[in-house]
Design a protein around this motif. Structure first.
Motif, PDB file in Angstrom:
ATOM      1  N   CYS A 144       8.810   2.992 -17.942  1.00 34.82           N
ATOM      2  CA  CYS A 144       8.558   3.286 -16.569  1.00 34.82           C
ATOM      3  C   CYS A 144       9.035   2.105 -15.301  1.00 34.82           C
ATOM      4  O   CYS A 144       9.732   2.645 -14.429  1.00 34.82           O
ATOM      5  CB  CYS A 144       7.019   3.472 -16.132  1.00 34.82           C
ATOM      6  SG  CYS A 144       6.540   3.943 -14.553  1.00 34.82           S
ATOM      7  N   ALA A 145       8.735   0.890 -15.791  1.00 37.64           N
ATOM      8  CA  ALA A 145       9.206  -0.320 -14.993  1.00 37.64           C
ATOM      9  C   ALA A 145      10.726  -0.370 -14.872  1.00 37.64           C
ATOM     10  O   ALA A 145      11.148  -0.632 -13.932  1.00 37.64           O
ATOM     11  CB  ALA A 145       8.538  -1.363 -15.422  1.00 37.64           C
ATOM     12  N   ALA A 158      10.109   2.999 -10.270  1.00 35.23           N
ATOM     13  CA  ALA A 158       9.063   2.597 -11.306  1.00 35.23           C
ATOM     14  C   ALA A 158       8.020   3.527 -10.863  1.00 35.23           C
ATOM     15  O   ALA A 158       6.943   2.948 -10.265  1.00 35.23           O
ATOM     16  CB  ALA A 158       8.941   0.993 -11.204  1.00 35.23           C
ATOM     17  N   ALA A 159       7.822   4.744 -11.337  1.00 36.73           N
ATOM     18  CA  ALA A 159       6.848   5.768 -11.186  1.00 36.73           C
ATOM     19  C   ALA A 159       6.787   6.665 -11.959  1.00 36.73           C
ATOM     20  O   ALA A 159       8.002   7.325 -12.534  1.00 36.73           O
ATOM     21  CB  ALA A 159       6.825   6.236  -9.648  1.00 36.73           C
ATOM     22  N   LEU A 164       1.503   6.617 -11.224  1.00 35.78           N
ATOM     23  CA  LEU A 164       1.500   6.792  -9.570  1.00 35.78           C
ATOM     24  C   LEU A 164       1.377   8.297  -9.211  1.00 35.78           C
ATOM     25  O   LEU A 164       0.873   8.619  -8.149  1.00 35.78           O
ATOM     26  CB  LEU A 164       2.699   6.219  -9.145  1.00 35.78           C
ATOM     27  CG  LEU A 164       2.801   4.675  -8.838  1.00 35.78           C
ATOM     28  CD1 LEU A 164       4.124   4.182  -7.879  1.00 35.78           C
ATOM     29  CD2 LEU A 164       1.521   4.281  -7.945  1.00 35.78           C
ATOM     30  N   PHE A 165       1.910   9.082  -9.684  1.00 41.33           N
ATOM     31  CA  PHE A 165       2.009  10.281  -9.703  1.00 41.33           C
ATOM     32  C   PHE A 165       0.603  10.919  -9.248  1.00 41.33           C
ATOM     33  O   PHE A 165      -0.226  10.905  -9.966  1.00 41.33           O
ATOM     34  CB  PHE A 165       2.681  11.339 -10.296  1.00 41.33           C
ATOM     35  CG  PHE A 165       4.391  10.939 -10.751  1.00 41.33           C
ATOM     36  CD1 PHE A 165       4.833  10.162  -9.631  1.00 41.33           C
ATOM     37  CD2 PHE A 165       5.017  11.836 -11.551  1.00 41.33           C
ATOM     38  CE1 PHE A 165       6.270   9.978  -9.899  1.00 41.33           C
ATOM     39  CE2 PHE A 165       6.460  11.624 -11.768  1.00 41.33           C
ATOM     40  CZ  PHE A 165       6.974  10.599 -10.762  1.00 41.33           C
ATOM     41  N   ASP A 179       7.737   3.712  -5.887  1.00 38.06           N
ATOM     42  CA  ASP A 179       8.270   2.624  -6.633  1.00 38.06           C
ATOM     43  C   ASP A 179       7.334   1.384  -6.618  1.00 38.06           C
ATOM     44  O   ASP A 179       7.243   0.637  -5.936  1.00 38.06           O
ATOM     45  CB  ASP A 179       9.665   2.020  -5.886  1.00 38.06           C
ATOM     46  CG  ASP A 179      10.399   1.189  -6.928  1.00 38.06           C
ATOM     47  OD1 ASP A 179       9.841   0.800  -8.164  1.00 38.06           O
ATOM     48  OD2 ASP A 179      11.310   0.755  -6.365  1.00 38.06           O
ATOM     49  N   ARG A 180       6.606   1.204  -8.018  1.00 37.75           N
ATOM     50  CA  ARG A 180       5.691   0.282  -8.159  1.00 37.75           C
ATOM     51  C   ARG A 180       6.460  -1.192  -7.705  1.00 37.75           C
ATOM     52  O   ARG A 180       5.730  -2.159  -7.497  1.00 37.75           O
ATOM     53  CB  ARG A 180       4.994   0.361  -9.683  1.00 37.75           C
ATOM     54  CG  ARG A 180       4.236   1.168  -9.822  1.00 37.75           C
ATOM     55  CD  ARG A 180       3.478   1.095 -11.343  1.00 37.75           C
ATOM     56  NE  ARG A 180       4.621   1.084 -12.227  1.00 37.75           N
ATOM     57  CZ  ARG A 180       4.567   0.257 -13.239  1.00 37.75           C
ATOM     58  NH1 ARG A 180       3.849  -0.696 -13.400  1.00 37.75           N
ATOM     59  NH2 ARG A 180       5.501   0.471 -14.237  1.00 37.75           N
ATOM     60  N   ALA A 181       7.622  -1.331  -8.156  1.00 37.05           N
ATOM     61  CA  ALA A 181       8.313  -2.629  -8.033  1.00 37.05           C
ATOM     62  C   ALA A 181       8.182  -3.228  -6.597  1.00 37.05           C
ATOM     63  O   ALA A 181       8.525  -4.407  -6.470  1.00 37.05           O
ATOM     64  CB  ALA A 181       9.690  -2.357  -8.609  1.00 37.05           C
TER      65      ALA A 181
END
Length: 196
Positions: A144-145, A158-159, A164-165, A179-181
């Motif tokens: 994912c990342a 990154a999701a 996150l969804f 995007d977690r990043a």
């Protein structure tokens, strides 16, 4: 005349413009935006759509909204699918940056008081800290990342479903532009994390 009357509650968070403006100008954020925007253009052109990029600020705020939906659901008594989002994001002239997380229903069940109680100063901070901490790691990491949205023309970095969804009833953009990043450093490193 309104055709329906809804009752509900919510929490609105406004962001400091100066901090977001500084973040948007960071070289690593500009580089990440270039990658996400290229994937966005590829996705839109493959579907015959006019590519209208919502902006890196929108992606950050949308990601933060999803992180908080998950965190709030654990604390407030509503299921994650019952909490909806509204993201207010615009850069440049007349900038804005805010997130509204709310629930609404045609009966009294939309007003259980759980979201409003999270808005209190003594509760909001710890819930936000816990939600952000959980966003740093996904059970699908490192896949994912390290997701490259350009490979398949995706509208997210990154999701995934594990981190996150959200349900269709919660997300105003169908789980796109996440995007977690952009929010936190992930296993892929610090790619422009707002909360570094």
């Amino acid at each position: 005349m309104p055709c329906a009357e809804l009752r509900g509650e919510g929490v609105f968070l406004a962001f400091k413009e100066e901090r977001l403006d500084e973040w948007e100008k960071r070289p690593e954020v500009l580089a990440r935006e270039k990658v996400l925007k290229a994937a966005h253009v590829t996705w839109c052109l493959a579907r015959g759509l006019d590519p209208q990029w919502p902006g890196i600020r929108y992606v950050l705020l949308h990601t933060f909204a999803h992180v908080l939906i998950r965190g709030f659901a654990l604390e407030c008594g509503y299921g994650a699918s019952g909490i909806a989002e509204r993201v207010y994001a615009r850069s440049g002239k007349n900038p804005m940056a805010g997130i509204l997380l709310y629930t609404a229903a045609p009966d009294s069940e939309g007003t259980l008081g759980g979201l409003v109680s999270l808005g209190r100063r003594n509760r909001l901070g710890p819930v936000m800290e816990q939600a952000v901490e959980e966003a740093r790691l996904c059970s699908s990491d490192p896949m994912c990342a390290e997701h490259d949205p350009c490979v398949h023309g995706r509208l997210h970095g990154a999701a995934c479903h594990a981190c996150l969804f959200a349900a269709e009833t919660s997300c105003e953009r169908g789980n796109h532009y996440l995007d977690r990043a952009l929010l936190v450093a992930t296993l892929a490193g610090d790619l422009g994390a707002f909360l570094s």
